[in-house]
Design a protein around this motif. Structure first.
Motif, PDB file in Angstrom:
ATOM      1  N   SER A 243       0.851  -1.172   0.000  1.00 23.67           N
ATOM      2  CA  SER A 243       0.000   0.000   0.000  1.00 23.67           C
ATOM      3  C   SER A 243       0.889   1.225   0.000  1.00 23.67           C
ATOM      4  CB  SER A 243      -0.880   0.019   1.240  1.00 23.67           C
ATOM      5  OG  SER A 243      -1.757  -1.049   1.215  1.00 23.67           O
ATOM      6  N   SER A 244       0.525   2.159  -0.779  1.00 21.54           N
ATOM      7  CA  SER A 244       1.311   3.367  -0.829  1.00 21.54           C
ATOM      8  C   SER A 244       0.496   4.527  -0.275  1.00 21.54           C
ATOM      9  CB  SER A 244       1.737   3.670  -2.261  1.00 21.54           C
ATOM     10  OG  SER A 244       2.644   4.747  -2.271  1.00 21.54           O
ATOM     11  N   TRP A 245       1.156   5.300   0.512  1.00 17.14           N
ATOM     12  CA  TRP A 245       0.523   6.435   1.178  1.00 17.14           C
ATOM     13  C   TRP A 245       1.305   7.686   0.833  1.00 17.14           C
ATOM     14  CZ3 TRP A 245      -3.824   5.722   4.312  1.00 17.14           C
ATOM     15  CH2 TRP A 245      -4.203   4.389   4.492  1.00 17.14           C
ATOM     16  N   GLN A 246       0.659   8.792   1.067  1.00 20.05           N
ATOM     17  CA  GLN A 246       1.278  10.070   0.740  1.00 20.05           C
ATOM     18  C   GLN A 246       1.281  10.981   1.969  1.00 20.05           C
ATOM     19  OE1 GLN A 246      -1.452  11.442  -2.273  1.00 20.05           O
ATOM     20  NE2 GLN A 246      -0.245  10.524  -3.926  1.00 20.05           N
ATOM     21  N   THR A 247       2.306  11.781   2.067  1.00 17.60           N
ATOM     22  CA  THR A 247       2.318  12.901   3.002  1.00 17.60           C
ATOM     23  C   THR A 247       1.990  14.142   2.190  1.00 17.60           C
ATOM     24  OG1 THR A 247       3.980  11.883   4.415  1.00 17.60           O
ATOM     25  CG2 THR A 247       3.699  14.266   4.607  1.00 17.60           C
TER      26      THR A 247
ATOM     27  N   ALA B 150       0.706  19.976  -1.688  1.00 18.46           N
ATOM     28  CA  ALA B 150       1.722  19.249  -2.455  1.00 18.46           C
ATOM     29  C   ALA B 150       1.989  17.916  -1.770  1.00 18.46           C
ATOM     30  CB  ALA B 150       3.023  20.046  -2.552  1.00 18.46           C
ATOM     31  N   VAL B 151       2.159  16.896  -2.587  1.00 16.77           N
ATOM     32  CA  VAL B 151       2.587  15.592  -2.068  1.00 16.77           C
ATOM     33  C   VAL B 151       4.103  15.649  -1.942  1.00 16.77           C
ATOM     34  CG1 VAL B 151       2.715  13.118  -2.521  1.00 16.77           C
ATOM     35  CG2 VAL B 151       0.643  14.400  -3.126  1.00 16.77           C
ATOM     36  N   VAL B 152       4.586  15.528  -0.716  1.00 11.63           N
ATOM     37  CA  VAL B 152       6.016  15.680  -0.483  1.00 11.63           C
ATOM     38  C   VAL B 152       6.725  14.347  -0.233  1.00 11.63           C
ATOM     39  CG1 VAL B 152       5.814  18.047   0.339  1.00 11.63           C
ATOM     40  CG2 VAL B 152       5.624  16.154   1.962  1.00 11.63           C
ATOM     41  N   ALA B 153       5.943  13.273  -0.018  1.00  9.11           N
ATOM     42  CA  ALA B 153       6.566  11.961   0.182  1.00  9.11           C
ATOM     43  C   ALA B 153       5.536  10.877  -0.100  1.00  9.11           C
ATOM     44  CB  ALA B 153       7.089  11.827   1.605  1.00  9.11           C
ATOM     45  N   ARG B 154       6.042   9.716  -0.503  1.00 10.31           N
ATOM     46  CA  ARG B 154       5.208   8.543  -0.749  1.00 10.31           C
ATOM     47  C   ARG B 154       5.888   7.338  -0.121  1.00 10.31           C
ATOM     48  NH1 ARG B 154       4.497  11.481  -5.538  1.00 10.31           N
ATOM     49  NH2 ARG B 154       2.337  11.565  -6.214  1.00 10.31           N
ATOM     50  N   GLY B 155       5.058   6.406   0.396  1.00 15.15           N
ATOM     51  CA  GLY B 155       5.651   5.204   0.962  1.00 15.15           C
ATOM     52  C   GLY B 155       4.721   4.529   1.936  1.00 15.15           C
ATOM     53  N   PRO B 156       5.285   3.694   2.807  1.00 16.48           N
ATOM     54  CA  PRO B 156       4.472   2.977   3.788  1.00 16.48           C
ATOM     55  C   PRO B 156       3.787   3.947   4.750  1.00 16.48           C
ATOM     56  CG  PRO B 156       6.692   2.073   3.682  1.00 16.48           C
ATOM     57  CD  PRO B 156       6.686   3.319   2.866  1.00 16.48           C
ATOM     58  N   ARG B 157       2.642   3.547   5.231  1.00 16.88           N
ATOM     59  CA  ARG B 157       1.834   4.416   6.082  1.00 16.88           C
ATOM     60  C   ARG B 157       2.586   4.899   7.320  1.00 16.88           C
ATOM     61  NH1 ARG B 157      -4.400   3.776   7.858  1.00 16.88           N
ATOM     62  NH2 ARG B 157      -4.451   5.608   9.161  1.00 16.88           N
TER      63      ARG B 157
ATOM     64  N   TRP C 247       0.828  22.452   8.130  1.00 21.40           N
ATOM     65  CA  TRP C 247      -0.401  21.667   8.113  1.00 21.40           C
ATOM     66  C   TRP C 247      -0.181  20.517   7.133  1.00 21.40           C
ATOM     67  CZ3 TRP C 247      -5.529  23.324   5.439  1.00 21.40           C
ATOM     68  CH2 TRP C 247      -6.540  22.409   5.761  1.00 21.40           C
ATOM     69  N   ALA C 248      -0.170  19.285   7.626  1.00 17.34           N
ATOM     70  CA  ALA C 248       0.090  18.119   6.786  1.00 17.34           C
ATOM     71  C   ALA C 248      -0.839  16.976   7.188  1.00 17.34           C
ATOM     72  CB  ALA C 248       1.540  17.676   6.918  1.00 17.34           C
ATOM     73  N   THR C 249      -1.135  16.152   6.207  1.00 13.08           N
ATOM     74  CA  THR C 249      -1.978  14.982   6.439  1.00 13.08           C
ATOM     75  C   THR C 249      -1.397  13.775   5.708  1.00 13.08           C
ATOM     76  OG1 THR C 249      -3.395  15.547   4.562  1.00 13.08           O
ATOM     77  CG2 THR C 249      -4.111  16.322   6.728  1.00 13.08           C
ATOM     78  N   VAL C 250      -1.910  12.605   6.069  1.00 11.41           N
ATOM     79  CA  VAL C 250      -1.560  11.357   5.386  1.00 11.41           C
ATOM     80  C   VAL C 250      -2.788  10.904   4.622  1.00 11.41           C
ATOM     81  CG1 VAL C 250      -0.930   8.927   5.693  1.00 11.41           C
ATOM     82  CG2 VAL C 250       0.060  10.668   7.171  1.00 11.41           C
ATOM     83  N   ARG C 251      -2.566  10.459   3.404  1.00  8.36           N
ATOM     84  CA  ARG C 251      -3.680   9.893   2.647  1.00  8.36           C
ATOM     85  C   ARG C 251      -3.162   8.733   1.807  1.00  8.36           C
ATOM     86  NH1 ARG C 251      -4.770  14.633  -1.858  1.00  8.36           N
ATOM     87  NH2 ARG C 251      -2.985  14.154  -3.182  1.00  8.36           N
ATOM     88  N   LYS C 252      -4.108   7.840   1.500  1.00 14.19           N
ATOM     89  CA  LYS C 252      -3.763   6.708   0.650  1.00 14.19           C
ATOM     90  C   LYS C 252      -3.618   7.213  -0.774  1.00 14.19           C
ATOM     91  CE  LYS C 252      -4.713   1.937   0.002  1.00 14.19           C
ATOM     92  NZ  LYS C 252      -5.206   0.780   0.670  1.00 14.19           N
ATOM     93  N   GLU C 253      -2.562   6.732  -1.431  1.00 15.84           N
ATOM     94  CA  GLU C 253      -2.325   7.177  -2.797  1.00 15.84           C
ATOM     95  C   GLU C 253      -3.462   6.707  -3.695  1.00 15.84           C
ATOM     96  OE1 GLU C 253       1.390   7.862  -5.703  1.00 15.84           O
ATOM     97  OE2 GLU C 253       1.603   6.404  -4.127  1.00 15.84           O
ATOM     98  N   PRO C 254      -4.007   7.607  -4.466  1.00 20.14           N
ATOM     99  CA  PRO C 254      -5.105   7.208  -5.359  1.00 20.14           C
ATOM    100  C   PRO C 254      -4.637   6.129  -6.333  1.00 20.14           C
ATOM    101  CG  PRO C 254      -4.839   9.596  -5.326  1.00 20.14           C
ATOM    102  CD  PRO C 254      -3.687   9.018  -4.581  1.00 20.14           C
ATOM    103  N   ALA C 255      -5.549   5.223  -6.664  1.00 19.04           N
ATOM    104  CA  ALA C 255      -5.200   4.123  -7.583  1.00 19.04           C
ATOM    105  C   ALA C 255      -5.068   4.611  -8.997  1.00 19.04           C
ATOM    106  CB  ALA C 255      -6.243   3.038  -7.510  1.00 19.04           C
TER     107      ALA C 255
END
Length: 102
Positions: free
Chosen positions: A26-30, A71-78, A94-102
């Motif tokens: 699963s890939s997530w984004q910051t 802006a998405v500043v990083a991708r990877g494991p949750r 202000w930052a959040t985590v979200r699942k990378e869209p398919a």
């Protein structure tokens, strides 16, 4: 004349073998969001300091935050993305985590 005792072997349950490499991680984004508090130069500084981005990359991401709202500043494991998000909060962003869209 003795008989050899039979060696008892344990009954092994069959195990479903699933190759973990076959399952895509699963890939997530910051995601860093625009806010009315932080200066653009500070956001760029945080991106260079924390993520180690070069000046051009930090500037490009900062401008995405400013103009696009995020802006998405990083991708990877949750877990890693949660750590990045927590770090951004520590910098006052202000930052959040979200699942990378398919």
């Amino acid at each position: 004349m003795g008989l050899m005792p039979a060696i008892a072997l344990p009954d092994l349950d069959t195990v479903d073998e699933t190759d973990v490499d076959d399952v895509p991680p699963s890939s997530w984004q910051t995601v860093v969001w625009n806010d009315p508090v932080n200066l653009m130069s500070y956001v760029s500084h945080v991106f260079r300091t924390y993520f180690g981005f070069d000046s051009a990359t930090a500037e490009r991401l900062m401008l995405a935050v400013h103009h696009d709202g995020h802006a998405v500043v990083a991708r990877g494991p949750r877990e890693v993305m949660e750590a990045h998000t927590h770090a951004m909060h520590d910098y006052g962003l202000w930052a959040t985590v979200r699942k990378e869209p398919a």
